[in-house]
Every structure is written in structure tokens, then in C-alpha cells.
Design a protein around this motif. Sequence first.
Motif, mmCIF file in Angstrom:
data_model
loop_
_atom_site.group_PDB
_atom_site.id
_atom_site.type_symbol
_atom_site.label_atom_id
_atom_site.label_comp_id
_atom_site.label_asym_id
_atom_site.label_seq_id
_atom_site.Cartn_x
_atom_site.Cartn_y
_atom_site.Cartn_z
ATOM 1 N N LEU A 1 16.991 -16.068 17.311
ATOM 2 C CA LEU A 1 16.966 -17.477 17.669
ATOM 3 C C LEU A 1 15.772 -17.790 18.588
ATOM 4 O O LEU A 1 15.109 -18.797 18.412
ATOM 5 C CB LEU A 1 18.287 -17.869 18.337
ATOM 6 N N GLN A 2 15.486 -16.901 19.546
ATOM 7 C CA GLN A 2 14.360 -17.130 20.447
ATOM 8 C C GLN A 2 13.037 -17.157 19.700
ATOM 9 O O GLN A 2 12.164 -17.956 20.004
ATOM 10 C CB GLN A 2 14.308 -16.060 21.536
ATOM 11 N N VAL A 3 12.864 -16.302 18.718
ATOM 12 C CA VAL A 3 11.636 -16.234 17.946
ATOM 13 C C VAL A 3 11.477 -17.483 17.086
ATOM 14 O O VAL A 3 10.404 -18.057 16.991
ATOM 15 C CB VAL A 3 11.590 -14.958 17.084
ATOM 16 N N GLN A 4 12.554 -17.915 16.454
ATOM 17 C CA GLN A 4 12.495 -19.091 15.588
ATOM 18 C C GLN A 4 12.196 -20.367 16.376
ATOM 19 O O GLN A 4 11.447 -21.218 15.929
ATOM 20 C CB GLN A 4 13.816 -19.268 14.822
ATOM 21 N N THR A 5 12.782 -20.514 17.517
ATOM 22 C CA THR A 5 12.610 -21.752 18.294
ATOM 23 C C THR A 5 11.467 -21.663 19.299
ATOM 24 O O THR A 5 11.167 -22.630 19.970
ATOM 25 C CB THR A 5 13.904 -22.099 19.052
ATOM 26 N N LYS A 6 10.852 -20.483 19.401
ATOM 27 C CA LYS A 6 9.777 -20.247 20.376
ATOM 28 C C LYS A 6 10.239 -20.620 21.786
ATOM 29 O O LYS A 6 9.522 -21.261 22.548
ATOM 30 C CB LYS A 6 8.515 -21.014 20.009
ATOM 31 N N CYS A 7 11.423 -20.216 22.097
ATOM 32 C CA CYS A 7 12.043 -20.532 23.382
ATOM 33 C C CYS A 7 12.240 -19.239 24.174
ATOM 34 O O CYS A 7 12.761 -18.255 23.648
ATOM 35 C CB CYS A 7 13.385 -21.227 23.128
ATOM 36 N N PHE A 8 11.843 -19.257 25.421
ATOM 37 C CA PHE A 8 11.983 -18.095 26.285
ATOM 38 C C PHE A 8 13.165 -18.347 27.219
ATOM 39 O O PHE A 8 13.182 -19.330 27.959
ATOM 40 C CB PHE A 8 10.695 -17.871 27.079
ATOM 41 N N ILE A 9 14.154 -17.489 27.178
ATOM 42 C CA ILE A 9 15.352 -17.662 28.002
ATOM 43 C C ILE A 9 15.229 -16.790 29.245
ATOM 44 O O ILE A 9 14.930 -15.600 29.160
ATOM 45 C CB ILE A 9 16.622 -17.291 27.213
ATOM 46 N N ILE A 10 15.465 -17.412 30.385
ATOM 47 C CA ILE A 10 15.385 -16.709 31.658
ATOM 48 C C ILE A 10 16.799 -16.585 32.228
ATOM 49 O O ILE A 10 17.485 -17.591 32.409
ATOM 50 C CB ILE A 10 14.486 -17.474 32.657
ATOM 51 N N HIS A 11 17.212 -15.360 32.501
ATOM 52 C CA HIS A 11 18.537 -15.125 33.067
ATOM 53 C C HIS A 11 18.405 -15.017 34.583
ATOM 54 O O HIS A 11 17.549 -14.287 35.084
ATOM 55 C CB HIS A 11 19.138 -13.827 32.511
ATOM 56 N N VAL A 12 19.209 -15.776 35.296
ATOM 57 C CA VAL A 12 19.216 -15.724 36.760
ATOM 58 C C VAL A 12 20.645 -15.494 37.239
ATOM 59 O O VAL A 12 21.609 -15.821 36.545
ATOM 60 C CB VAL A 12 18.647 -17.035 37.371
ATOM 61 N N LYS A 14 21.461 -16.310 40.723
ATOM 62 C CA LYS A 14 21.790 -17.246 41.789
ATOM 63 C C LYS A 14 21.162 -18.609 41.498
ATOM 64 O O LYS A 14 20.171 -18.715 40.783
ATOM 65 C CB LYS A 14 21.255 -16.730 43.129
ATOM 66 N N GLU A 15 21.746 -19.616 42.089
ATOM 67 C CA GLU A 15 21.262 -20.982 41.927
ATOM 68 C C GLU A 15 19.829 -21.129 42.468
ATOM 69 O O GLU A 15 19.004 -21.823 41.883
ATOM 70 C CB GLU A 15 22.201 -21.937 42.668
ATOM 71 N N ASP A 16 19.526 -20.459 43.566
ATOM 72 C CA ASP A 16 18.178 -20.515 44.158
ATOM 73 C C ASP A 16 17.124 -19.986 43.188
ATOM 74 O O ASP A 16 16.017 -20.524 43.115
ATOM 75 C CB ASP A 16 18.115 -19.697 45.456
ATOM 76 N N GLU A 17 17.454 -18.941 42.448
ATOM 77 C CA GLU A 17 16.523 -18.393 41.462
ATOM 78 C C GLU A 17 16.244 -19.405 40.355
ATOM 79 O O GLU A 17 15.108 -19.570 39.915
ATOM 80 C CB GLU A 17 17.089 -17.109 40.836
ATOM 81 N N ALA A 18 17.298 -20.099 39.915
ATOM 82 C CA ALA A 18 17.147 -21.119 38.868
ATOM 83 C C ALA A 18 16.241 -22.250 39.358
ATOM 84 O O ALA A 18 15.363 -22.730 38.622
ATOM 85 C CB ALA A 18 18.505 -21.663 38.446
ATOM 86 N N VAL A 19 16.442 -22.664 40.606
ATOM 87 C CA VAL A 19 15.612 -23.731 41.181
ATOM 88 C C VAL A 19 14.165 -23.275 41.273
ATOM 89 O O VAL A 19 13.243 -24.032 40.935
ATOM 90 C CB VAL A 19 16.160 -24.162 42.566
ATOM 91 N N GLU A 20 13.951 -22.049 41.699
ATOM 92 C CA GLU A 20 12.579 -21.516 41.819
ATOM 93 C C GLU A 20 11.905 -21.442 40.451
ATOM 94 O O GLU A 20 10.738 -21.818 40.305
ATOM 95 C CB GLU A 20 12.604 -20.140 42.484
ATOM 96 N N TRP A 21 12.604 -20.959 39.429
ATOM 97 C CA TRP A 21 12.047 -20.897 38.076
ATOM 98 C C TRP A 21 11.743 -22.290 37.546
ATOM 99 O O TRP A 21 10.687 -22.531 36.949
ATOM 100 C CB TRP A 21 13.015 -20.195 37.115
ATOM 101 N N LEU A 22 12.659 -23.224 37.745
ATOM 102 C CA LEU A 22 12.451 -24.596 37.287
ATOM 103 C C LEU A 22 11.226 -25.211 37.962
ATOM 104 O O LEU A 22 10.404 -25.864 37.309
ATOM 105 C CB LEU A 22 13.706 -25.433 37.569
ATOM 106 N N HIS A 23 11.089 -24.967 39.252
ATOM 107 C CA HIS A 23 9.919 -25.462 39.991
ATOM 108 C C HIS A 23 8.629 -24.863 39.427
ATOM 109 O O HIS A 23 7.650 -25.572 39.175
ATOM 110 C CB HIS A 23 10.071 -25.125 41.476
#
Length: 123
Positions: A1-12, A14-23
Motif C-alpha cells: 500500500l505504501q508503494v502504490q500510494t507513495k505514502c511514507f508512514i511514520i510510527h511514533v 508519544k504525542e510530542d514526537e507526532a507534533v515534532e514530525w508534523l512541524h
Amino acid sequence: LQVQTKCFIIHVEKEDEAVEWLHQITMDIGFKPYQRRKNLHLAALGTFDEKVTSGKDLEDTFVKMLSSLKGVTESEARGIVAYYPTMRDLYEGWDKAGGEQAKREMLCGIPVSPPPISLSDRD
């Protein structure tokens, strides 16, 4: 699915990690186009591996600057400097040239100047 949609999934974890990645991703998306555009002019100047030298005076420095441009020889640069002694003169000549065709052809017909002969060259 990641290859077909060219989407990179990031696993975190903690919430702080998600905020940092989003930033970080938001900053990348926002700045990348501007960074590419900011450096486009560098392609015309050659590589930074080349040694940059200044001239012995303003005229010689202007000649070296012009001759560092792709397709401009030192003799051609000397001819341009003989006709337009300063960068300001060159710019004002370009500004007064009128239409696009005149601006493209403003340096046509300027005679090529040979390099000056110094006393040390006569050996």
C-alpha cells in the motif's frame, strides 16, 4: 500500500514526537520550493570548486567576473568592459535597450579586445 500510494508512514510512541514530525514535514513542504528557486542562479556561476580570484583593480575584477560566466571568454569580457566600464554602465545600457530583442542583442558587435601585454610578458 505504501508503494502504490507513495505514502511514507511514520510510527511514533508519544504525542510530542507526532507534533515534532508534523512541524518538520510542514516546514519541508513550505520551504523546499523557495530553497530550490533561491539557488537557481548559482548554476550560471559554475561550481564552487573553482578558485575565485579578484583582479588587481576594479576593471580587472569586472573582467574576471564577466569571463567567469558560461560562454564569455576573457577577450569578450575585455571588449564589454571597454564599452561598459562598470557594472552600473552595463545595467543602465541594458535598461535603456528597450525591447527584449534589443536587450538580447545589446552586446552584439562589441569588438573583442586582446589581453593587455605587460613588460614581463615580453621575455
